[in-house]
Scaffold this active site. Structure first.
Site, PDB file in Angstrom:
ATOM      1  CD  GLU A  80      50.196  42.647  40.897  1.00  7.56           C
ATOM      2  OE1 GLU A  80      50.095  43.275  39.836  1.00  7.56           O
ATOM      3  OE2 GLU A  80      49.372  41.770  41.254  1.00  7.56           O
ATOM      4  CE  LYS A 179      49.191  42.453  36.171  1.00  8.89           C
ATOM      5  NZ  LYS A 179      48.482  42.930  37.382  1.00  8.89           N
ATOM      6  CB  CYS A 212      48.397  39.504  39.349  1.00  9.15           C
ATOM      7  SG  CYS A 212      46.910  39.501  40.392  1.00  9.15           S
TER       8      CYS A 212
END
Length: 510
Positions: A80, A179, A212
């Site tokens: 990321e 995300k 993440c």
């Protein structure tokens, strides 16, 4: 009869061809990338300046991709923020964004780069995948225009997404994921209106992807495994390590074991922000991992994994613990803070024994034997059952054996990186109210312990042999998703706590 025989022949031929084209194992690669950051400015740069920064990072990624391909890797994951870095505003990130189409458009950017406007980054990634015959997973920014007909359209007339893309070995865009669970300071991006469950199939298994902070929440992470039945998770991340329970290699390997899935984690390498820790994790044990706070260099990892991990029995996490009588051996409980959460602790005063500590509905049971009881080190057994409200809101149940920072009990729960005490054996269990429990074992110098422990069907995390190194923590990290507060809603305690204790590090930074 002849037609029936012909159909049977065709069916057998199809089965044989499909089996021959599928792989029982594959070689995975992850690259921990030492990102090159743009000059610090809140003023948007020109598209040409933005592309120059991205190409410098892509030059490094190209070297990793080429090396991985030469070593036989089928897929490589990159981090990321790996192409443009972090610390952006909504305006300053804009020159770095491209329009990323839905993969259903059947597009190979390397062959047709201008089909969706100016897309030099997607073109380069596509050509890298095609030229090296490898799947590439990368993280870039997506932009989508909107107008007043959309009541949720941002004031600047566009959505901006933190986006993972996957290009197959022919350079085709096969996956795009926006995300869902943005971290606190990701104001430059929007979350999608609904969580996206993104999967794709290969000859070496079914893959899912998330990014993440997503790992701490049910959607899309758990949904990908439980409902979509993926074999392998792809995980680009920019993860800041926080001990004792949220160092990257520790938690990501635990998630792979707890969810019984392959897990490919690629982290940024930026020691100044405690960003390091990448790995290739199988459900039973890590296959490769890297943690390096001392150098400024990136690292390529490769390992072989089963394309379809062997199914293991579902663990009943409370089965054993619910039948254990409490063993406190007269010790007095005390409290300690781990990442703003108040744990209930018991000091382990003997070289070995049986201990129980409880908080609310959670009772944690430990049997252990140290190799020696040192006077200069203190270990404790801790329990936490409650809603975590700092840098996110999520409900935890945690049982943990850990080394205290000093012999002062007030330091139990503080960050510790080294220890001297090895354990001959340990067995940890708890009365968890969830099936989502992630087993962690972390040794001195931030090392994992592959092949040294196991989880039983009745919910015990136990050692298979004496530990190969001194122990930092042995932990069962449980998540009760149904007790989380409303998504994207943070308690006022977040800001208050950070102000009261500014020395505490955030576990993830952008």
């Amino acid at each position: 009869m002849i037609m029936s025989q012909l159909l049977n022949y065709v069916a057998v031929l199809f089965f044989c061809v499909s089996r021959a084209s599928s792989l029982d194992t594959f070689i995975a690669a992850v690259y921990e990338h030492a990102v090159i950051l743009p000059n610090a400015t809140l003023v948007p740069v020109s598209p040409e300046e933005a592309l120059a920064v991205m190409n410098r990072n892509l030059d490094l990624l190209e070297g990793a991709v080429t090396s991985a391909s030469k070593q036989g890797a089928h897929i490589i994951v990159t981090p990321e923020d790996g192409i443009y870095g972090f610390n952006f505003t909504r305006e300053s990130i804009y020159p770095y964004l491209e329009d990323i189409p839905d993969p259903q458009v059947n597009w190979i950017p390397c062959n047709n780069p201008d089909r969706f406007g100016h897309t030099p980054v997607q073109q380069r990634l596509s050509c890298l995948a095609k030229d090296n015959s490898i799947y590439i997973v990368a993280n870039i920014g997506d932009k989508k225009s909107c107008n007043a007909s959309d009541p949720q359209c941002p004031p600047d007339g566009r959505y901006q997404y933190n986006t993972d893309v996957v290009f197959d070995s022919k350079g085709k865009l096969v996956a795009r994921y926006h995300k869902q669970n943005l971290f606190l300071n990701e104001d430059q991006f929007n979350a999608p209106k609904e969580p996206e469950v993104v999967t794709f199939n290969t000859t070496f298994g079914k893959f899912g992807i998330f990014t993440c902070f997503d790992i701490l929440f049910h959607d899309p992470a758990v949904t990908l495994v439980r409902d979509s039945h993926v074999d392998t998770i792809l995980f680009p991340t920019a993860w800041m390590n926080v001990l004792p329970h949220l160092s990257a290699i520790e938690f990501h390997s635990a998630w792979a074991m707890g969810m019984r899935v392959n897990f490919l984690a690629s982290n940024l390498h930026y020691p100044l922000k405690k960003m390091t820790g990448s790995g290739i994790y199988a459900p039973d044990s890590p296959r490769a991992f890297h943690y390096d706070m001392k150098t400024e260099e990136g690292k390529l990892l490769l390992a072989q994994l089963d394309s379809h991990p062997h199914p293991t029995p579902v663990v009943n996490w409370t089965s054993y613990a619910s039948g254990v009588e409490a063993h406190s051996v007269g010790n007095q409980e005390f409290t300690g803070i781990i990442f703003f959460d108040e744990f209930t602790f018991l000091e382990l005063k003997e070289i070995g024994g049986n201990y129980t500590v409880c908080q609310r509905d959670l009772c944690c049971h430990l049997s252990y034997k140290m190799s020696e009881k040192r006077s200069d080190e203190v270990y404790a057994l801790g329990a936490f059952d409650g809603l975590h409200t700092v840098e996110g809101s999520y409900y935890l149940q945690i049982c943990t054996l850990l080394k205290c920072k000093t012999t002062d009990l007030h330091t139990c729960g503080d960050s510790v990186e080294t220890a001297s005490t090895r354990f001959e054996m340990f067995s940890l269990s708890g009365t968890f109210g969830t099936q989502y429990v992630f087993p962690e074992v972390l040794l001195s110098e931030i090392q994992l312990a592959p092949g040294e422990f196991q989880v039983s069907n009745d919910g015990r995390l136990f050692s298979l042999k004496p530990t190969s190194g001194p122990v930092l923590t042995v932990t069962l990290f449980g998540r009760l998703y149904e007790k989380d507060s409303a998504p994207n809603t943070l308690s006022d305690l977040t800001t208050q706590a950070l102000r009261l204790n500014p020395k505490t590090d955030a576990w993830k930074s952008k």
